[in-house]
Design a protein around this motif. Sequence first.
Motif, PDB file in Angstrom:
ATOM      1  N   ILE A  75       0.835  -1.204   0.000  1.00 48.94           N
ATOM      2  CA  ILE A  75       0.000   0.000   0.000  1.00 48.94           C
ATOM      3  C   ILE A  75       0.866   1.248   0.000  1.00 48.94           C
ATOM      4  CG2 ILE A  75      -1.583   1.362   1.428  1.00 48.94           C
ATOM      5  CD1 ILE A  75      -2.873  -1.343   2.230  1.00 48.94           C
ATOM      6  N   ALA A  76       1.912   1.254   0.800  1.00 49.92           N
ATOM      7  CA  ALA A  76       2.791   2.422   0.880  1.00 49.92           C
ATOM      8  C   ALA A  76       3.499   2.683  -0.438  1.00 49.92           C
ATOM      9  CB  ALA A  76       3.808   2.238   1.998  1.00 49.92           C
ATOM     10  N   VAL A  77       3.964   1.635  -1.095  1.00 49.00           N
ATOM     11  CA  VAL A  77       4.665   1.802  -2.370  1.00 49.00           C
ATOM     12  C   VAL A  77       3.713   2.315  -3.438  1.00 49.00           C
ATOM     13  CG1 VAL A  77       5.818   0.545  -4.229  1.00 49.00           C
ATOM     14  CG2 VAL A  77       6.475   0.148  -1.861  1.00 49.00           C
ATOM     15  N   ILE A  78       2.542   1.754  -3.520  1.00 48.53           N
ATOM     16  CA  ILE A  78       1.573   2.191  -4.521  1.00 48.53           C
ATOM     17  C   ILE A  78       1.128   3.621  -4.257  1.00 48.53           C
ATOM     18  CG2 ILE A  78      -0.777   1.798  -5.375  1.00 48.53           C
ATOM     19  CD1 ILE A  78      -0.169  -1.225  -5.023  1.00 48.53           C
ATOM     20  N   SER A  79       0.882   3.969  -2.993  1.00 51.95           N
ATOM     21  CA  SER A  79       0.480   5.348  -2.687  1.00 51.95           C
ATOM     22  C   SER A  79       1.618   6.324  -2.957  1.00 51.95           C
ATOM     23  CB  SER A  79      -0.013   5.465  -1.247  1.00 51.95           C
ATOM     24  OG  SER A  79       1.035   5.218  -0.341  1.00 51.95           O
ATOM     25  N   SER A  80       2.840   5.913  -2.754  1.00 56.24           N
ATOM     26  CA  SER A  80       3.984   6.769  -3.059  1.00 56.24           C
ATOM     27  C   SER A  80       4.063   7.072  -4.548  1.00 56.24           C
ATOM     28  CB  SER A  80       5.271   6.102  -2.582  1.00 56.24           C
ATOM     29  OG  SER A  80       6.376   6.906  -2.849  1.00 56.24           O
ATOM     30  N   ILE A  81       3.825   6.074  -5.368  1.00 55.73           N
ATOM     31  CA  ILE A  81       3.835   6.271  -6.823  1.00 55.73           C
ATOM     32  C   ILE A  81       2.726   7.228  -7.231  1.00 55.73           C
ATOM     33  CG2 ILE A  81       3.425   5.117  -9.032  1.00 55.73           C
ATOM     34  CD1 ILE A  81       4.817   2.649  -7.769  1.00 55.73           C
ATOM     35  N   PHE A  82       1.526   7.019  -6.715  1.00 57.04           N
ATOM     36  CA  PHE A  82       0.415   7.895  -7.081  1.00 57.04           C
ATOM     37  C   PHE A  82       0.613   9.317  -6.568  1.00 57.04           C
ATOM     38  CE2 PHE A  82      -2.040   3.916  -7.758  1.00 57.04           C
ATOM     39  CZ  PHE A  82      -2.362   4.152  -9.088  1.00 57.04           C
ATOM     40  N   CYS A  83       1.220   9.459  -5.412  1.00 54.17           N
ATOM     41  CA  CYS A  83       1.501  10.807  -4.893  1.00 54.17           C
ATOM     42  C   CYS A  83       2.519  11.523  -5.772  1.00 54.17           C
ATOM     43  CB  CYS A  83       2.007  10.738  -3.459  1.00 54.17           C
ATOM     44  SG  CYS A  83       0.748  10.266  -2.279  1.00 54.17           S
ATOM     45  N   PHE A  84       3.526  10.807  -6.242  1.00 56.93           N
ATOM     46  CA  PHE A  84       4.535  11.451  -7.092  1.00 56.93           C
ATOM     47  C   PHE A  84       3.941  11.926  -8.414  1.00 56.93           C
ATOM     48  CE2 PHE A  84       7.990  11.532 -10.188  1.00 56.93           C
ATOM     49  CZ  PHE A  84       8.833  12.432  -9.557  1.00 56.93           C
ATOM     50  N   ILE A  85       2.924  11.269  -8.905  1.00 53.18           N
ATOM     51  CA  ILE A  85       2.266  11.706 -10.136  1.00 53.18           C
ATOM     52  C   ILE A  85       1.725  13.131  -9.982  1.00 53.18           C
ATOM     53  CG2 ILE A  85       0.280  11.250 -11.648  1.00 53.18           C
ATOM     54  CD1 ILE A  85       0.843   8.262 -11.226  1.00 53.18           C
ATOM     55  N   GLY A  86       1.416  13.530  -8.749  1.00 49.23           N
ATOM     56  CA  GLY A  86       0.948  14.893  -8.488  1.00 49.23           C
ATOM     57  C   GLY A  86       1.949  15.967  -8.864  1.00 49.23           C
ATOM     58  N   VAL A  87       3.231  15.609  -8.974  1.00 51.24           N
ATOM     59  CA  VAL A  87       4.257  16.578  -9.383  1.00 51.24           C
ATOM     60  C   VAL A  87       3.946  17.131 -10.776  1.00 51.24           C
ATOM     61  CG1 VAL A  87       6.706  16.763 -10.021  1.00 51.24           C
ATOM     62  CG2 VAL A  87       6.049  15.625  -7.916  1.00 51.24           C
ATOM     63  N   PHE A  88       3.319  16.339 -11.606  1.00 47.12           N
ATOM     64  CA  PHE A  88       3.041  16.740 -12.981  1.00 47.12           C
ATOM     65  C   PHE A  88       1.791  17.606 -13.113  1.00 47.12           C
ATOM     66  CE2 PHE A  88       5.237  12.594 -13.237  1.00 47.12           C
ATOM     67  CZ  PHE A  88       6.410  13.046 -13.817  1.00 47.12           C
ATOM     68  N   TYR A  89       1.045  17.813 -12.022  1.00 42.47           N
ATOM     69  CA  TYR A  89      -0.200  18.558 -12.098  1.00 42.47           C
ATOM     70  C   TYR A  89      -0.132  19.962 -11.523  1.00 42.47           C
ATOM     71  CZ  TYR A  89      -2.421  14.320 -13.647  1.00 42.47           C
ATOM     72  OH  TYR A  89      -2.764  13.218 -14.375  1.00 42.47           O
ATOM     73  N   GLY A  90       0.964  20.339 -10.933  1.00 43.78           N
ATOM     74  CA  GLY A  90       1.078  21.681 -10.376  1.00 43.78           C
ATOM     75  C   GLY A  90       2.522  22.064 -10.169  1.00 43.78           C
ATOM     76  N   THR A  91       2.755  23.369 -10.129  1.00 41.69           N
ATOM     77  CA  THR A  91       4.132  23.844  -9.958  1.00 41.69           C
ATOM     78  C   THR A  91       4.264  24.875  -8.857  1.00 41.69           C
ATOM     79  OG1 THR A  91       3.805  25.508 -11.683  1.00 41.69           O
ATOM     80  CG2 THR A  91       4.751  23.389 -12.360  1.00 41.69           C
ATOM     81  N   SER A  92       3.219  25.109  -8.096  1.00 49.36           N
ATOM     82  CA  SER A  92       3.343  26.083  -7.009  1.00 49.36           C
ATOM     83  C   SER A  92       4.069  25.446  -5.826  1.00 49.36           C
ATOM     84  CB  SER A  92       1.961  26.575  -6.565  1.00 49.36           C
ATOM     85  OG  SER A  92       1.272  25.558  -5.878  1.00 49.36           O
ATOM     86  N   PHE A  93       4.637  26.290  -4.990  1.00 51.94           N
ATOM     87  CA  PHE A  93       5.371  25.797  -3.824  1.00 51.94           C
ATOM     88  C   PHE A  93       4.453  25.002  -2.897  1.00 51.94           C
ATOM     89  CE2 PHE A  93       6.744  26.339   0.594  1.00 51.94           C
ATOM     90  CZ  PHE A  93       7.975  25.700   0.530  1.00 51.94           C
ATOM     91  N   ALA A  94       3.262  25.528  -2.632  1.00 53.24           N
ATOM     92  CA  ALA A  94       2.332  24.852  -1.720  1.00 53.24           C
ATOM     93  C   ALA A  94       1.926  23.484  -2.272  1.00 53.24           C
ATOM     94  CB  ALA A  94       1.100  25.715  -1.485  1.00 53.24           C
ATOM     95  N   TRP A  95       1.640  23.424  -3.562  1.00 50.20           N
ATOM     96  CA  TRP A  95       1.253  22.152  -4.173  1.00 50.20           C
ATOM     97  C   TRP A  95       2.383  21.135  -4.072  1.00 50.20           C
ATOM     98  CZ3 TRP A  95      -2.743  19.386  -5.613  1.00 50.20           C
ATOM     99  CH2 TRP A  95      -2.539  18.303  -6.452  1.00 50.20           C
ATOM    100  N   LEU A  96       3.591  21.533  -4.445  1.00 47.94           N
ATOM    101  CA  LEU A  96       4.720  20.609  -4.391  1.00 47.94           C
ATOM    102  C   LEU A  96       5.061  20.221  -2.962  1.00 47.94           C
ATOM    103  CD1 LEU A  96       7.035  21.967  -7.219  1.00 47.94           C
ATOM    104  CD2 LEU A  96       5.650  19.897  -7.219  1.00 47.94           C
ATOM    105  N   PHE A  97       4.847  21.119  -2.009  1.00 48.93           N
ATOM    106  CA  PHE A  97       5.084  20.794  -0.607  1.00 48.93           C
ATOM    107  C   PHE A  97       4.151  19.668  -0.159  1.00 48.93           C
ATOM    108  CE2 PHE A  97       4.566  21.177   3.939  1.00 48.93           C
ATOM    109  CZ  PHE A  97       5.861  21.370   4.385  1.00 48.93           C
ATOM    110  N   VAL A  98       2.882  19.783  -0.498  1.00 45.24           N
ATOM    111  CA  VAL A  98       1.909  18.752  -0.111  1.00 45.24           C
ATOM    112  C   VAL A  98       2.215  17.436  -0.825  1.00 45.24           C
ATOM    113  CG1 VAL A  98      -0.530  18.100  -0.258  1.00 45.24           C
ATOM    114  CG2 VAL A  98       0.094  20.391   0.486  1.00 45.24           C
ATOM    115  N   VAL A  99       2.446  17.519  -2.128  1.00 50.42           N
ATOM    116  CA  VAL A  99       2.725  16.309  -2.902  1.00 50.42           C
ATOM    117  C   VAL A  99       3.979  15.613  -2.384  1.00 50.42           C
ATOM    118  CG1 VAL A  99       3.445  15.483  -5.177  1.00 50.42           C
ATOM    119  CG2 VAL A  99       1.502  17.018  -4.974  1.00 50.42           C
TER     120      VAL A  99
END
Length: 116
Positions: A75-99
Amino acid sequence: MHKLPYWRLSGFYFFYFAFVGAMAPFWGLYLKSLAFNALQIGVLMSLLQVMRMFAPNLWGWFADRTGKRVGIVQIAVISSIFCFIGVFYGTSFAWLFVVMSLMSFSGALRCRWWRR
């Protein structure tokens, strides 16, 4: 006590450290290309290490409580992969901090409790 699956555990560590080795040298350069200042780049790069202080203990506690250690790792590995995909959807500091916080938390899993 059951025998650990050597190749699965070795593969897990291989891909984990391959990701860290591929990301670490270029993550700061990517953040620089997004026009972040040095403080912001430092904060975003430090999230991987900060989460390594807290996440393994919480993951270990949760795995010991449930008794489903291998399932927690999956579960942790799969969620880590899906969380990293969020890098491609935003470039603001707050967004990247959360992702990066979510990715680092789920990716900071240690396998120390697989040995029990």
